[in-house]
Motif scaffolding. Structure first.
Motif, PDB file in Angstrom:
ATOM      1  N   ALA A 265       0.825  -1.208   0.000  1.00 15.29           N
ATOM      2  CA  ALA A 265       0.000   0.000   0.000  1.00 15.29           C
ATOM      3  C   ALA A 265       0.859   1.258   0.000  1.00 15.29           C
ATOM      4  O   ALA A 265       0.561   2.237  -0.707  1.00 15.29           O
ATOM      5  CB  ALA A 265      -0.927  -0.024   1.221  1.00 15.29           C
ATOM      6  N   VAL A 266       1.964   1.259   0.761  1.00 15.16           N
ATOM      7  CA  VAL A 266       2.862   2.423   0.778  1.00 15.16           C
ATOM      8  C   VAL A 266       3.493   2.636  -0.589  1.00 15.16           C
ATOM      9  O   VAL A 266       3.628   3.782  -1.062  1.00 15.16           O
ATOM     10  CB  VAL A 266       3.931   2.228   1.869  1.00 15.16           C
ATOM     11  CG1 VAL A 266       4.998   3.314   1.787  1.00 15.16           C
ATOM     12  CG2 VAL A 266       3.293   2.236   3.244  1.00 15.16           C
ATOM     13  N   PHE A 267       3.882   1.553  -1.252  1.00 13.92           N
ATOM     14  CA  PHE A 267       4.466   1.685  -2.590  1.00 13.92           C
ATOM     15  C   PHE A 267       3.457   2.280  -3.579  1.00 13.92           C
ATOM     16  O   PHE A 267       3.810   3.158  -4.372  1.00 13.92           O
ATOM     17  CB  PHE A 267       4.945   0.311  -3.069  1.00 13.92           C
ATOM     18  CG  PHE A 267       5.475   0.300  -4.475  1.00 13.92           C
ATOM     19  CD1 PHE A 267       6.742   0.794  -4.758  1.00 13.92           C
ATOM     20  CD2 PHE A 267       4.694  -0.186  -5.518  1.00 13.92           C
ATOM     21  CE1 PHE A 267       7.230   0.795  -6.060  1.00 13.92           C
ATOM     22  CE2 PHE A 267       5.177  -0.186  -6.814  1.00 13.92           C
ATOM     23  CZ  PHE A 267       6.445   0.298  -7.096  1.00 13.92           C
ATOM     24  N   ARG A 268       2.242   1.824  -3.539  1.00  8.75           N
ATOM     25  CA  ARG A 268       1.231   2.346  -4.467  1.00  8.75           C
ATOM     26  C   ARG A 268       0.933   3.822  -4.175  1.00  8.75           C
ATOM     27  O   ARG A 268       0.749   4.616  -5.096  1.00  8.75           O
ATOM     28  CB  ARG A 268      -0.063   1.514  -4.352  1.00  8.75           C
ATOM     29  CG  ARG A 268       0.089   0.098  -4.876  1.00  8.75           C
ATOM     30  CD  ARG A 268      -1.216  -0.678  -4.723  1.00  8.75           C
ATOM     31  NE  ARG A 268      -2.270  -0.059  -5.510  1.00  8.75           N
ATOM     32  CZ  ARG A 268      -2.532  -0.371  -6.774  1.00  8.75           C
ATOM     33  NH1 ARG A 268      -1.794  -1.272  -7.393  1.00  8.75           N
ATOM     34  NH2 ARG A 268      -3.510   0.231  -7.425  1.00  8.75           N
ATOM     35  N   ILE A 269       0.904   4.188  -2.895  1.00  8.53           N
ATOM     36  CA  ILE A 269       0.674   5.599  -2.566  1.00  8.53           C
ATOM     37  C   ILE A 269       1.837   6.461  -3.037  1.00  8.53           C
ATOM     38  O   ILE A 269       1.654   7.557  -3.584  1.00  8.53           O
ATOM     39  CB  ILE A 269       0.445   5.739  -1.048  1.00  8.53           C
ATOM     40  CG1 ILE A 269      -0.857   5.045  -0.643  1.00  8.53           C
ATOM     41  CG2 ILE A 269       0.399   7.201  -0.644  1.00  8.53           C
ATOM     42  CD1 ILE A 269      -1.092   5.012   0.843  1.00  8.53           C
ATOM     43  N   GLY A 270       3.076   5.985  -2.854  1.00 11.97           N
ATOM     44  CA  GLY A 270       4.236   6.749  -3.315  1.00 11.97           C
ATOM     45  C   GLY A 270       4.259   6.931  -4.818  1.00 11.97           C
ATOM     46  O   GLY A 270       4.567   8.023  -5.324  1.00 11.97           O
ATOM     47  N   MET A 271       3.914   5.862  -5.550  1.00 12.10           N
ATOM     48  CA  MET A 271       3.876   5.998  -7.013  1.00 12.10           C
ATOM     49  C   MET A 271       2.786   6.959  -7.460  1.00 12.10           C
ATOM     50  O   MET A 271       2.964   7.712  -8.426  1.00 12.10           O
ATOM     51  CB  MET A 271       3.653   4.619  -7.649  1.00 12.10           C
ATOM     52  CG  MET A 271       4.823   3.650  -7.439  1.00 12.10           C
ATOM     53  SD  MET A 271       6.373   4.277  -8.113  1.00 12.10           S
ATOM     54  CE  MET A 271       5.953   4.376  -9.853  1.00 12.10           C
ATOM     55  N   ALA A 272       1.665   6.954  -6.761  1.00 10.94           N
ATOM     56  CA  ALA A 272       0.604   7.905  -7.115  1.00 10.94           C
ATOM     57  C   ALA A 272       1.035   9.340  -6.854  1.00 10.94           C
ATOM     58  O   ALA A 272       0.741  10.256  -7.635  1.00 10.94           O
ATOM     59  CB  ALA A 272      -0.664   7.570  -6.325  1.00 10.94           C
ATOM     60  N   VAL A 273       1.786   9.585  -5.759  1.00 14.89           N
ATOM     61  CA  VAL A 273       2.285  10.935  -5.463  1.00 14.89           C
ATOM     62  C   VAL A 273       3.298  11.384  -6.504  1.00 14.89           C
ATOM     63  O   VAL A 273       3.265  12.527  -6.987  1.00 14.89           O
ATOM     64  CB  VAL A 273       2.870  10.966  -4.037  1.00 14.89           C
ATOM     65  CG1 VAL A 273       3.570  12.293  -3.762  1.00 14.89           C
ATOM     66  CG2 VAL A 273       1.781  10.732  -3.008  1.00 14.89           C
ATOM     67  N   VAL A 274       4.207  10.482  -6.861  1.00 20.59           N
ATOM     68  CA  VAL A 274       5.206  10.824  -7.878  1.00 20.59           C
ATOM     69  C   VAL A 274       4.540  11.129  -9.211  1.00 20.59           C
ATOM     70  O   VAL A 274       4.911  12.072  -9.924  1.00 20.59           O
ATOM     71  CB  VAL A 274       6.231   9.685  -8.008  1.00 20.59           C
ATOM     72  CG1 VAL A 274       7.148   9.888  -9.205  1.00 20.59           C
ATOM     73  CG2 VAL A 274       7.054   9.572  -6.741  1.00 20.59           C
ATOM     74  N   ASP A 275       3.557  10.356  -9.592  1.00 19.03           N
ATOM     75  CA  ASP A 275       2.865  10.593 -10.867  1.00 19.03           C
ATOM     76  C   ASP A 275       2.104  11.915 -10.848  1.00 19.03           C
ATOM     77  O   ASP A 275       1.940  12.551 -11.897  1.00 19.03           O
ATOM     78  CB  ASP A 275       1.904   9.422 -11.128  1.00 19.03           C
ATOM     79  CG  ASP A 275       1.242   9.543 -12.488  1.00 19.03           C
ATOM     80  OD1 ASP A 275       1.954   9.429 -13.506  1.00 19.03           O
ATOM     81  OD2 ASP A 275       0.007   9.765 -12.520  1.00 19.03           O
TER      82      ASP A 275
END
Length: 334
Positions: A265-275
């Motif tokens: 979940a943390v990885f998916r949230i980080g990728m969404a922030v970067v995008d």
């Protein structure tokens, strides 16, 4: 014929306790001498239960048999089994008990759940003495091995407290009844001392009687391993029973899933922030970049074979008017 009439008379004179579903006993005669015989009829008992009938001295229906079966004529007792409706009828010889009267006909179950009934009976010619005062001491003792009853639910696998019932059959070996005794229940793990908790058992245990005692036992959340459940009355430990509690594997499974789900979940949230925060090239900026195109001759690759290249005809020649090597040019008209 007389026996049938006696049984009918006993059934008609049965106490009202039988109508309430409680064990009851009626006697064909209230008084008889040694060597005689009486008929005891009972109702309201457990179906197919084994009962023991005794004539006991130094007893009363309110206080029971003082001194236990040591006050009864055990050699002249009779056993009987109730029918499917919980009734029985048994002849009992009259014998003098070892203790003076007041006397009773004592009827009690031999196996299973305890049930007792006492009926006043007078043994003709037997000595009579007043009952001893109730200033004696009560002494409880375990008559059967203790056991733990109950099962674990599905929530125990996820760390819920495990619980059981400690079942012990105790008897009063003293000369005074025990009313509402307070027991201490303790659970210990490994080498640690038990933590005692007081529990009151509602009921009265007359002298010479026994009772089934059930006490609740509960562990803390997530407890597992080998435990020892003990029961104490006063300063004396009456019973101890081991209890093996399984590990709550549901908690372990929960932590494993948590360790897998949280990083994902943390990885998916980080990728969404970067995008979301990275710059984007719009349509307006596309015109600022110009594409430089080389001429056709310059764009030709030097690696192209010579045989594959074609010669472009000059503008002042056409394919039909180009000079030929096979046909010489004639001057003038012949």
């Amino acid at each position: 014929m007389l026996a049938v009439a006696a049984v009918a008379l006993v059934l008609l004179s049965a106490p009202a306790a039988a109508a309430d579903g409680k064990p009851a006993v009626a006697l064909s005669r209230k008084e008889a001498g040694k060597g005689g015989e009486i008929t005891a009829t009972g109702s309201g008992w457990r179906p197919n239960a084994l009962l023991m009938l005794l004539i006991c001295g130094q007893a009363s229906p309110g206080r029971g048999v003082i001194g236990g079966t040591n006050s009864c004529a055990n050699a002249d007792g009779r056993a009987v089994t109730t029918d499917a409706r919980g009734r029985f009828s048994k002849r009992l010889p009259v014998a003098e008990p070892p203790k003076p009267c007041p006397c009773v006909v004592h009827v009690a179950t031999v196996t299973g759940e305890q049930a007792v009934a006492d009926v006043v009976f007078e043994v003709a010619g037997h000595p009579v003495a007043p009952l001893p005062s109730q200033t004696g001491t009560a002494r409880l003792s375990v008559l059967a091995a203790a056991r733990l009853e109950g099962d674990d639910g599905i929530l125990v696998r996820f760390g819920a407290p495990a619980s059981r019932k400690l079942v012990v059959t105790v008897g009063n070996l003293g000369s005074a009844p025990v009313k509402d005794p307070v027991f201490q229940v303790g659970t210990s793990h490994g080498v640690f001392a038990p933590a005692w908790e007081e529990q009151e058992w509602k009921g009265t245990i007359p002298p010479g009687q026994k009772a089934r005692v059930e006490l609740n036992v509960q562990l803390t959340s997530g407890a597992h391993g080998d435990y020892l459940v003990s029961m104490k009355y006063g300063e004396k430990v009456l019973a101890a029973q081991p209890w093996g509690v399984g590990r709550p594997w549901g908690v372990t499974l929960f932590w494993i899933l948590l360790c897998l789900v949280v990083p994902a979940a943390v990885f998916r949230i980080g990728m969404a922030v970067v995008d979301r925060v990275r710059p984007r090239v719009g349509a307006a900026g596309a015109g600022r970049h110009r594409t430089v195109r080389l001429p056709a001759a310059t764009a030709k690759s030097p690696k192209t074979p010579r045989a594959a290249t074609t010669t472009t005809a000059l503008p002042w020649f056409t394919p039909d008017s180009a000079p030929s090597e096979n046909h010489p040019t004639t001057k003038g008209h012949s």
